[in-house]
Scaffold this active site. Sequence first.
Site, PDB file in Angstrom:
ATOM      1  N   ASP A  51     -45.864  34.520  22.731  1.00  0.00           N
ATOM      2  CA  ASP A  51     -46.113  33.217  22.120  1.00  0.00           C
ATOM      3  C   ASP A  51     -47.276  33.303  21.142  1.00  0.00           C
ATOM      4  O   ASP A  51     -47.470  34.338  20.501  1.00  0.00           O
ATOM      5  CB  ASP A  51     -46.372  32.171  23.217  1.00  0.00           C
ATOM      6  N   HIS A 128     -49.419  26.259  21.388  1.00  0.00           N
ATOM      7  CA  HIS A 128     -48.092  26.453  21.979  1.00  0.00           C
ATOM      8  C   HIS A 128     -48.122  27.475  23.112  1.00  0.00           C
ATOM      9  O   HIS A 128     -47.568  27.258  24.196  1.00  0.00           O
ATOM     10  CB  HIS A 128     -47.139  26.889  20.863  1.00  0.00           C
ATOM     11  N   SER A 457     -38.986  24.920  24.266  1.00  0.00           N
ATOM     12  CA  SER A 457     -40.153  25.789  24.489  1.00  0.00           C
ATOM     13  C   SER A 457     -40.848  25.450  25.793  1.00  0.00           C
ATOM     14  O   SER A 457     -41.483  26.307  26.411  1.00  0.00           O
ATOM     15  CB  SER A 457     -41.161  25.625  23.344  1.00  0.00           C
TER      16      SER A 457
END
Length: 690
Positions: A51, A128, A457
């Site tokens: 990520d 994220h 996600s």
Amino acid sequence: MEEVISIFESQVLKLHTTRSWDFMGLILDNTGEVTPVQLAYGDDIVVGIFDTGVWPESESFQEEPSMSPIPSSWKGTCVRGEKFDPQKACNRKLIGARYYVKGFEEEYGPLNASTNREYRSARDFLGHGTHTASTAAGSIAKNAGFFGLGRGIARGGAPRARLAVYKICWGKDSDGKCTEADILAAFDDALHDGVDVISASFGESPPLRPFFASNADIGSFNAMQHGVTVVFSGGNDGPEPSLVQNVAPWSICVAASSIDRTFPTEIVVNSDFSIVGESFISTEVKAKLVEAFTYFADGICKCENWMGRKATGRVVLCFSTMGSVKTEEAEAAAKKANASGLIFAEPMTELIAEVDIIPTVRIDIAQGTQLRDYLAQFPRLPIVQLKPSKTSIGKVPAPTVAYFSSRGPSSISPDILKPDITAPGIGVLAAWPPNTPPTLLPSDGRSVKWNFQSGTSMSCPHVSGVVALIKSAHPNWSPAAIRSALMTTAYTRDTSHDSILAGGSMKVSDPFDIGAGHINPMKAMDPGLIYDLKPTDYIVFLRNIGYTQDQINKIFLPSPDETERTSCPQAHKIPNSFINYPSITVSNLQSTMTIKRTVKNVGQKKNAIYFASVVKPGGVEVVVWPRVLVFSWFKEEVSYYVSLKPLKMSQGRFDFGQIVWSDGFHYVRSPLVVFVNNTHLDSVTHHSSI
């Protein structure tokens, strides 16, 4: 060189952007301790997160009390970089951190921190990666919340598991870009380091490239051979069909759905008219209510339609249907006009609270119409109050498939059902870098340690966390066995005991929306039967997609007992439907077809009897034999056959059913997806007779 299988240009992929574990049955008790499953398992498992990096100071990445030493099998490391000191950042929880920027810089030029606001290290800026890592395996953290909303104890699915972070995605104009060159380098390192699970929340929208031209698919295939389960997000291109991503049969593809938590926000006009929408408003907004036509040409809430008049002290009512406006466009336009707030009316199937740059309440089209008609009664602008949002739990049926969740069938391998499973992916609260605004917008001056995010996600690391628990409880299970346990124990009913709805419509979901169903962690720990696959079992699939025998020999790891099985006769092509997958999909049924499946008894009782029950797809005769499977100490694997016969003339539609094997305690469910395609055959016969 002879060892090279193929060469192709590195492509750029995109990111797929506390209640959820309670909702899935992993509930905290009054002492704040997690359920025995989460306490008992995971300590020996390393979850690799591919990520945007990690914010190591977050509570989610601190050592759990009495955490044992790092597993001796771990060969990884924490790499020093910009504002990332391994001595301070890493511990018995966060045991690995690497970053890969060469591919990004080849594509976009040197990483410029002044324009990209990035760190040349494993430290996360976009947020994220911090969010997904804490969701999968974050430590227990008390008093989590977002300005008082969603307050509670946060933790990952496997809070005792170790984390290794591989930063492969970098900020480019506030968007995450992940190059395949960096992705494959991370796969190589992660497998050498000794991860047990890889969580990968990125992908590319269709048209999908062939499997042998995708680094993510190649990397995940190699991981599977090493016994490492790779979990991918399915993409956010829904609700149109056949846009699902990451569809390789050797990995897990995850859809996104809701949990039973909402954030009702009351809108009060003139103290005598009120409706309730969804939002994350922490402070009441009081202003005058106005229609969009006053400030935006044709009532279209877009920046380019702003007529130059300031909307100071106004809350603007906008409709998504006026000019096909998206929420973020309307927010940007309202902020540009200096409005105090925004009421955004959109289809009821798309109502999802998001973190906004301007106070925004989402309502459905019917509510928006009522509000507009009420507003029209006043010669002067009435006062509107946007009340602070509340946290509501258990008041709405859940799960519902997220409207944005990418749907099947797979556009390149329609005989393999994708997505495989669905998990929470709407309004997920998890860790966030305090130096990064919750909206990522430079004008957002807020600093938070926890943030709400929605997307596949977010659903992907939920599955990764559960995989870590299963792998810890069953260390000898293959990636295929773990996927089977997840799929065959998934459920298809919501909290009101009705069918799960498909967001983006008002209809009941089907396997192209939810795969086998919604993840059920506790049931998946003890599935009863599993559909297993060895690496060599994928040879049929590789043959069908164009791999030569020489290429197959080169990509398979050497295994003495399976050397001969890497060869596959070319004379007879075996359909992909025959792969021992936990679901059965036939994308072109023209006449009677018989499919074989093999199940293995992994229950505590070695002497077991399972009985079959069948729900037939419309217009398809289904015969399962034998109807009874008998297992013993000497016979832990048994095969059965499914015969499918079309009973109708059809073309252009899928029908759905299921096969369930049960011993009275375990219910091992396989979706049955059939596309009857025989209308053209009837046409050929008719013309021939003429």
